[in-house]
Structure formats: C-alpha cells, structure tokens
Write an enzyme that holds these catalytic residues in place. Structure first.
Site, PDB file in Angstrom:
ATOM      1  N   ASP A  32      28.232  30.014  28.208  1.00  0.00           N
ATOM      2  CA  ASP A  32      28.543  28.947  29.149  1.00  0.00           C
ATOM      3  C   ASP A  32      27.299  28.052  29.215  1.00  0.00           C
ATOM      4  O   ASP A  32      26.252  28.374  28.655  1.00  0.00           O
ATOM      5  CB  ASP A  32      28.878  29.560  30.510  1.00  0.00           C
ATOM      6  CG  ASP A  32      29.047  28.523  31.602  1.00  0.00           C
ATOM      7  OD1 ASP A  32      29.750  27.529  31.368  1.00  0.00           O
ATOM      8  OD2 ASP A  32      28.435  28.701  32.673  1.00  0.00           O
ATOM      9  N   ASP A  34      26.435  25.383  32.358  1.00  0.00           N
ATOM     10  CA  ASP A  34      25.911  25.210  33.715  1.00  0.00           C
ATOM     11  C   ASP A  34      25.601  26.550  34.367  1.00  0.00           C
ATOM     12  O   ASP A  34      26.441  27.460  34.392  1.00  0.00           O
ATOM     13  CB  ASP A  34      26.917  24.455  34.586  1.00  0.00           C
ATOM     14  CG  ASP A  34      27.005  22.986  34.232  1.00  0.00           C
ATOM     15  OD1 ASP A  34      25.976  22.406  33.845  1.00  0.00           O
ATOM     16  OD2 ASP A  34      28.109  22.408  34.348  1.00  0.00           O
ATOM     17  N   ASP A 123      32.737  23.639  30.850  1.00  0.00           N
ATOM     18  CA  ASP A 123      33.568  22.681  31.578  1.00  0.00           C
ATOM     19  C   ASP A 123      32.736  21.496  32.067  1.00  0.00           C
ATOM     20  O   ASP A 123      33.158  20.766  32.951  1.00  0.00           O
ATOM     21  CB  ASP A 123      34.258  23.369  32.762  1.00  0.00           C
ATOM     22  CG  ASP A 123      35.422  22.556  33.305  1.00  0.00           C
ATOM     23  OD1 ASP A 123      35.862  21.620  32.607  1.00  0.00           O
ATOM     24  OD2 ASP A 123      35.884  22.841  34.428  1.00  0.00           O
TER      25      ASP A 123
END
Length: 267
Positions: A32, A34, A123
């Site tokens: 991922d 963030d 995202d």
C-alpha cells in the site's frame, strides 16, 4: 544477495503447484502507499498547497463514505481554481516522509535480485505516488503502480479519475484491492509467472479485502493498531480457521525486513 537460487538446480513449487521457472520472481510483494510506504495520508498532505493550508468547510462537507475518490476530484478542482498547479502539488508529494525504516526496507528488497516482484496498490493517485517514489529514489523498484489515474489536463490542472468499477460491497466505489490483486495475478499467470508466496504490506481497511487471496504460507503485514490489523484480529477471533495467511504486524518497516530476511534464509 544477487538472486534466489544459490544452490545449483534449486527449484520450488509455486502456490498453484506448478514448478517455478528458473530466473522467474519467486515472491510477489505488494505494498500500500498512504501510511504504509509514506508516513502520512497523502490526500491530507496536499492541503498544504491550499490557500491558508486548509480547505473550506463547504468543500469538506461534501464527502460521503465510500465515495472518497469523487471527493478528491472536487478537492483537486478547487485547488486548481485557487491557482495551485501540478508542480505545486508535486513539491508537496516530494516532501512526504517515508514510514520509519521504509527506505532501508526498499533498499534491502532491491538487492535481492529476482527473489521479489514488487507492486503497489493504492487508493491515492498515480501522480502523487510516482512523485513521492521518484523523489525518494525508489520508483524503479516497482514493476507496476496500480492507483487512481491522475495527471494534468489540457488546462494544466491536475485531474483524478477512478481506477475501475466493481461489485464488492466492502470497498470504495472506485477501487477494490481484492479485484486489483486478483487481476494482476491472472495477468502474470498468463505470462507464465506463478509465485510461490504472496506478501502484502498495508495499513488501511481497504487492505483487508485482498487478504482473501492469501493462502497458507503467505504473509500479511498489517501496520500494528491500524484498521487492517484490527480487521484481521476480528476475523481471526470470529472464525479462526478462515484466515489462512501468517500475520506479522509491524510498527516500523524494520519488522517487515526482519521477517523477509528469515524467509530468504529458509529458501
């Protein structure tokens, strides 16, 4: 270490029982972005480029749960209207700090040759992720960056689009990481690449959904105390046999590195 095959003729089976091809990456390592690679939520960080380093309440009030991408589209539009240009946003992304120990972890992975294939599923947005990784010197490590498309439009303003559509009820409307990872694994299988094990490093609630793809022998690395970790703990408590992957919580990326070093020693 320059590769994963120190013993002559050493071959291993992939997760689907196929013989691993010589020289092919053995492990898929997914990150991922963030609050995993970087130690902030980059969508919050870019507010530093806004007038007064804050967004108007009227804009913040438009957020609806599950539709964060649409909200961020409005944020980028507002910033552009205020004269904030992509170069201003890039300057912010380039200063977001890496999570503790992350630089050392990424350097360690880069030295392992063909052991790991590394991808990123985020995202956030491609413009921000790539800006941050290039500034930190780690962009070339990632075979694929899978994030919401973003870039300057004809007016020179940064725009954002959703990654895809999906039918998952657990995930935001613009991205289901389970679907993203599943499609990537199918793509690599068509290329003849079959991984022995999957490793997934994340922190957020949307990093829990792809855990359904992990099997025994695979490893989930949730950031300790963050939503991904709590959801895994809840799943393990509710139905212990349902969560098959090994779970290694991390507080600094040194925890991830230590475990990967142990994995390589056993190869």
């Amino acid at each position: 270490m320059s590769g994963c095959f120190p013993a002559v003729g050493l071959r291993c089976l992939s997760r689907d029982g196929r013989m691993a091809a010589p020289g092919a990456p053995r492990f898929l390592l997914t990150f991922d972005f963030d609050e995993t690679i970087v130690d902030e939520n980059s969508d919050d960080s870019i507010v530093r480029a806004a007038p007064g380093q804050q967004l108007p309440e009227s804009l913040r009030a438009t957020y609806r749960e599950g539709y964060y991408n649409e909200y961020m589209q409005r944020v980028f539009k507002y910033l552009g209207e205020q004269g904030v240009r992509p170069r201003d946003l890039r300057a912010v992304y380039e200063t977001i700090p890496l999570s503790p120990g992350m630089g050392d972890l990424l350097q360690f992975i880069a030295k392992q040759g063909s052991c790991f294939e590394v991808i990123l599923i985020s995202d956030a947005n491609t413009f921000g992720v790539e800006s941050a990784l290039r500034a930190a010197g780690h962009h070339s490590l990632f075979r694929r960056i899978l994030s919401n498309p973003s870039g300057p439009d004809a007016r020179g303003l940064l725009t954002l689009r959703p990654f895809h559509t999906h039918s998952c009820s657990r995930c935001p409307a613009n991205m289901c990481k389970h679907k993203v990872l599943s499609e990537y694994l199918r793509e690599r299988a068509r290329d003849g690449v079959h991984f022995e094990r999957l490793f997934y490093v994340g922190d957020g609630a949307n990093d829990f959904c792809p855990m359904g793809l992990l099997a025994g022998g695979d490893v989930a690395f949730p950031r300790r105390g963050y939503p991904m970790h709590r959801l895994i703990q809840e799943a393990q408590k509710a139905e212990p046999s349902s969560f098959r992957a090994h779970v290694v919580p991390w507080e600094t990326a040194a925890d991830v590195r230590q475990h990967l070093q142990q994995v390589l020693k056993m190869c």
